[in-house]
Design a protein around this motif. Structure first.
Motif, short mmCIF file in Angstrom:
data_model
loop_
_atom_site.label_atom_id
_atom_site.label_comp_id
_atom_site.label_asym_id
_atom_site.label_seq_id
_atom_site.Cartn_x
_atom_site.Cartn_y
_atom_site.Cartn_z
N GLY A 244 4.80 -2.83 1.48
CA GLY A 244 6.05 -3.04 0.76
C GLY A 244 6.71 -1.74 0.33
N ARG A 245 7.99 -1.85 0.03
CA ARG A 245 8.73 -0.67 -0.43
C ARG A 245 8.08 -0.08 -1.68
NH1 ARG A 245 12.61 -3.95 1.80
NH2 ARG A 245 14.10 -2.93 3.20
N GLY A 246 7.94 1.22 -1.66
CA GLY A 246 7.30 1.91 -2.77
C GLY A 246 5.85 2.25 -2.53
N SER A 247 5.20 1.55 -1.58
CA SER A 247 3.81 1.88 -1.28
C SER A 247 3.75 3.18 -0.48
CB SER A 247 3.14 0.76 -0.50
OG SER A 247 3.61 0.73 0.84
N PRO A 248 2.73 4.01 -0.67
CA PRO A 248 2.65 5.28 0.05
C PRO A 248 2.73 5.12 1.56
CG PRO A 248 1.04 5.22 -1.73
CD PRO A 248 1.61 3.85 -1.64
N THR A 249 2.06 4.10 2.12
CA THR A 249 2.06 3.92 3.57
C THR A 249 3.45 3.58 4.08
OG1 THR A 249 -0.24 3.18 3.57
CG2 THR A 249 1.08 2.60 5.48
N CYS A 250 4.10 2.63 3.43
CA CYS A 250 5.45 2.23 3.85
C CYS A 250 6.43 3.38 3.71
CB CYS A 250 5.91 1.03 3.03
SG CYS A 250 7.58 0.48 3.43
N GLU A 251 6.37 4.07 2.59
CA GLU A 251 7.30 5.18 2.36
C GLU A 251 7.11 6.28 3.39
OE1 GLU A 251 9.78 5.35 -0.29
OE2 GLU A 251 9.29 3.23 0.02
N ARG A 252 5.86 6.55 3.75
CA ARG A 252 5.58 7.62 4.72
C ARG A 252 5.95 7.20 6.13
NH1 ARG A 252 0.59 7.90 3.88
NH2 ARG A 252 -0.11 6.66 5.65
N GLU A 253 5.51 6.04 6.57
CA GLU A 253 5.68 5.65 7.96
C GLU A 253 7.11 5.24 8.31
OE1 GLU A 253 3.46 6.07 10.12
OE2 GLU A 253 1.67 6.38 8.91
N TYR A 254 7.80 4.61 7.36
CA TYR A 254 9.11 4.05 7.68
C TYR A 254 10.28 4.72 6.97
CZ TYR A 254 6.44 0.28 9.82
OH TYR A 254 5.58 -0.44 10.62
N ASN A 256 9.96 8.29 5.80
CA ASN A 256 9.77 9.75 5.86
C ASN A 256 9.53 10.39 4.50
OD1 ASN A 256 10.45 9.73 8.72
ND2 ASN A 256 12.58 9.52 8.07
N VAL A 257 9.00 9.62 3.57
CA VAL A 257 8.78 10.14 2.21
C VAL A 257 7.37 10.71 2.11
CG1 VAL A 257 8.64 9.56 -0.23
CG2 VAL A 257 10.41 8.53 1.20
N ARG A 258 7.30 11.96 1.66
CA ARG A 258 6.02 12.61 1.42
C ARG A 258 5.65 12.43 -0.04
NH1 ARG A 258 9.00 13.55 6.01
NH2 ARG A 258 8.10 15.19 7.31
N THR A 259 4.48 11.89 -0.30
CA THR A 259 4.01 11.74 -1.67
C THR A 259 3.30 13.01 -2.07
OG1 THR A 259 3.72 9.37 -1.31
CG2 THR A 259 2.69 10.31 -3.26
N ARG A 260 3.95 13.80 -2.91
CA ARG A 260 3.40 15.10 -3.27
C ARG A 260 2.48 15.00 -4.48
NH1 ARG A 260 8.12 19.24 -3.94
NH2 ARG A 260 8.94 17.63 -5.30
N ASP A 261 1.55 15.91 -4.56
CA ASP A 261 0.65 16.00 -5.69
C ASP A 261 1.43 16.51 -6.90
OD1 ASP A 261 -1.31 16.46 -7.53
OD2 ASP A 261 -2.54 17.76 -6.28
N GLY A 262 1.62 15.63 -7.90
CA GLY A 262 2.42 15.99 -9.05
C GLY A 262 1.87 17.17 -9.83
N SER A 263 0.58 17.40 -9.75
CA SER A 263 0.00 18.51 -10.49
C SER A 263 0.35 19.86 -9.88
CB SER A 263 -1.53 18.36 -10.55
OG SER A 263 -2.10 18.48 -9.25
N ARG A 264 0.82 19.87 -8.64
CA ARG A 264 1.16 21.13 -7.97
C ARG A 264 2.67 21.39 -7.95
NH1 ARG A 264 -2.47 22.73 -4.02
NH2 ARG A 264 -1.10 24.54 -3.76
N VAL A 265 3.47 20.38 -8.18
CA VAL A 265 4.92 20.55 -8.13
C VAL A 265 5.38 21.31 -9.37
CG1 VAL A 265 7.15 19.38 -8.03
CG2 VAL A 265 5.19 18.45 -6.80
N VAL A 266 6.19 22.34 -9.18
CA VAL A 266 6.62 23.17 -10.30
C VAL A 266 7.64 22.45 -11.18
CG1 VAL A 266 7.74 25.35 -10.94
CG2 VAL A 266 6.14 25.30 -9.03
N ILE A 267 8.63 21.80 -10.57
CA ILE A 267 9.66 21.08 -11.33
C ILE A 267 9.65 19.61 -10.91
CG2 ILE A 267 12.08 21.06 -12.06
CD1 ILE A 267 10.90 23.65 -12.73
N PRO A 268 8.65 18.84 -11.33
CA PRO A 268 8.61 17.43 -10.90
C PRO A 268 9.75 16.61 -11.48
CG PRO A 268 6.93 17.87 -12.55
CD PRO A 268 7.51 19.20 -12.18
N GLU A 269 10.40 17.09 -12.53
CA GLU A 269 11.49 16.33 -13.16
C GLU A 269 12.79 16.42 -12.38
OE1 GLU A 269 8.41 17.49 -16.03
OE2 GLU A 269 9.66 18.64 -14.65
#
Length: 514
Positions: A244-254, A256-269
């Motif tokens: 379903g929409r919002g799931s990591p698999t669906c977002e990635r495969e259909y 093109n959304v990369r789920t990034r590690d929030g602890s490494r992102v400098v400006i997650p906001e």
């Protein structure tokens, strides 16, 4: 893509003529046709070496099952037919894709081709590379990069496709160091990188090639929603099957959304939807320039203003370049200031002042001194030093994004890219350096600017003042009619009468006449 049945083709001679002309666009569905058109328009323009690092590289981020391999193979067939004797390369992330995907697709594409244009697949033997060969002498070498990473090497190439490039190990080395030099002396040669979203977030495809292509407008993206061959019911079926929409698999495969590690992102906001908006100058504002000097890294410039009434920092423009000398930096500042703020002014409590209000920079005293002495551009050194830990410094900027106190004009592509891509190193003491973004110097420049804003300063004049500083209303214009009459009577008095009148007013009312 279903095989076209020749029995249904009304005019087979017409399609044979299109094949011989090297025009196979009619074999694309509507979604593929959009990509085809953008790529061909881009490829017809001469490469611009002043934009990005790889001027001949085009990137496609395409969802699975959209038909990107069909499209890229079709483009290579066209190139082979249009340029007799040309040599091309088609690299796959996995060797098995050659037999499982490329060869069957080639048969489907060439089903409508006349015999003289139909490619022949040959296996590797007696020194001849396996691939597709045409009667006019053109060829497409096929390489499985997981088993034969050195198969991309060659003397010269008229064009390259790398399929599922996000899954290729050492992609940057393969393209930049191995393939790109092969394009020398071939002005029409181009490289296409196509891929769905990789599971690994720190790939060369994402870190190097995507940002570089976006800067050069050599990028296109398509999702499952752009696929015209799927009905809405079938689309929803596969979205649901992927979680379903919002799931990591669906977002990635259909999507093109990369789920990034929030602890490494400098400006997650930071959000493009929330914080990237067209910027408009208010009537009065204090403008700022922020500089993050660099030789090994980028020398970065940020131009913006503080919108006092809305309490927002608005970024209008940015610039970044490696090995930029002082004259280059000075010229960029002059041009941008003239273009952005030639009509902008602010009230300083006594008079109107032209802009900028302030220029600030990091601790490169040599650059600051040279800008002042050689070019008449005064720049203040920001408080703090390079020895400060970055994370406490950056937290103020994060809070600003949370509170929607920063707006960035869509034209600031490089700055948006730096903010989006910046990640901490493993110890969170500094940014993780990359080839494309360097040390994220535009993000540092934005940090300098945010620290330097004088937020309490009101650039607006009193309401009875105009832009010239001259009073618009005479004091008498604000008096009542009786007060105006008394004023005129006072003006007609002799000096002695005026003195007595003033003493009387003071005695009666406790205040002198204004």
């Amino acid at each position: 893509m279903e095989q076209i049945e020749l029995a249904k083709v009304e005019d087979q001679d017409l399609f044979h003529a299109l094949w011989r002309a090297g025009d196979l666009s009619w074999l694309c569905h509507a979604g593929q046709a959009e990509i085809y058109k953008k790529y061909r328009e881009w490829a017809e323009k001469p490469p611009d070496p002043n934009k990005g690092d790889l001027a001949r590289c085009f990137v496609m981020a395409i969802a699975r099952r959209f038909g990107k391999t069909w499209l890229c193979l079709l483009l290579k067939f066209e190139d082979c037919i249009r340029e007799p004797g040309s040599c091309h390369t088609y690299g796959c992330a996995f060797q098995r894709d050659i037999s499982d995907i490329l060869i069957p697709l080639a048969r489907l594409i060439s089903a409508t081709a006349p015999p003289d244009c139909r490619p022949e697949f040959r296996v590797s033997k007696q020194g001849e590379t396996g691939g597709f060969y045409f009667e006019n002498g053109s060829s497409i070498k096929l390489v499985g990069l997981d088993r034969n990473p050195d198969g991309l090497r060659g003397r010269a190439s008229d064009g390259v496709v790398i399929s599922e490039a996000g899954f290729v190990q050492s992609l940057k080395h393969a393209v930049r160091d191995v393939l790109y030099p092969q394009l020398q002396g071939r002005p029409k040669a181009r490289i296409i990188l196509e891929s769905s979203a990789p599971e690994d977030l720190e790939t060369d495809f994402d870190e190097f090639f995507l940002p570089d292509a976006k800067l050069r407008s050599a990028f296109i993206e398509k999702t499952i929603d752009d696929n015209p061959i799927l009905s809405s019911e079938e689309r929803e079926e596969f979205i649901k099957a992927a979680g379903g929409r919002g799931s990591p698999t669906c977002e990635r495969e259909y999507y093109n959304v990369r789920t990034r590690d929030g602890s490494r992102v400098v400006i997650p906001e930071f959000s493009v939807q929330r914080h990237v908006k067209p910027v408009t100058l208010p009537p009065y504002a204090d403008a700022y320039v922020a500089i993050d000097p660099g030789i090994r890294d980028l020398c970065a410039l940020i131009f913006g203003f503080w919108d006092f009434k809305r309490a927002k920092l608005c970024i209008q423009a940015c610039w970044a370049e490696r090995n930029a000398g002082t004259p280059t930096v000075a010229e960029q500042i002059r041009v941008a200031e003239k273009e952005l703020w030639s009509d902008l002014t602010a009230w300083n409590g006594k008079e109107f002042k032209s802009q900028p209000y302030m220029r600030v920079a990091d601790t490169d005293l040599r650059l600051l001194t040279d800008l002042d002495k050689e070019h008449g551009i005064q720049v203040r050194k920001i408080q703090g030093s390079r020895s400060e830990l970055k994370e406490p410094v950056i937290n103020g900027l994060r809070t600003a994004f949370v509170n929607d106190q920063i707006e960035i004009d869509p034209s600031c592509v490089a700055l948006i890219s730096h903010i989006t891509a910046a990640r901490w190193n493993a110890s969170r003491t500094d940014y993780q350096r990359t080839e494309v973004h360097g040390h994220y110097d535009l993000l540092d420049a934005l940090t300098h600017l945010w620290k330097s804003i004088v937020r309490q300063r009101n650039p607006y004049p009193p309401e009875h003042l105009g832009r010239s500083g001259v009073r618009v209303l005479h004091p008498e214009a604000r008096m009542s009619r009786p007060a105006q009459a008394l004023s005129k009577a006072f003006d007609l008095m002799s000096p002695g009468q005026k003195h007595k009148d003033s003493k009387k007013r003071k005695r009666d009312h406790g205040v002198p006449r204004l």
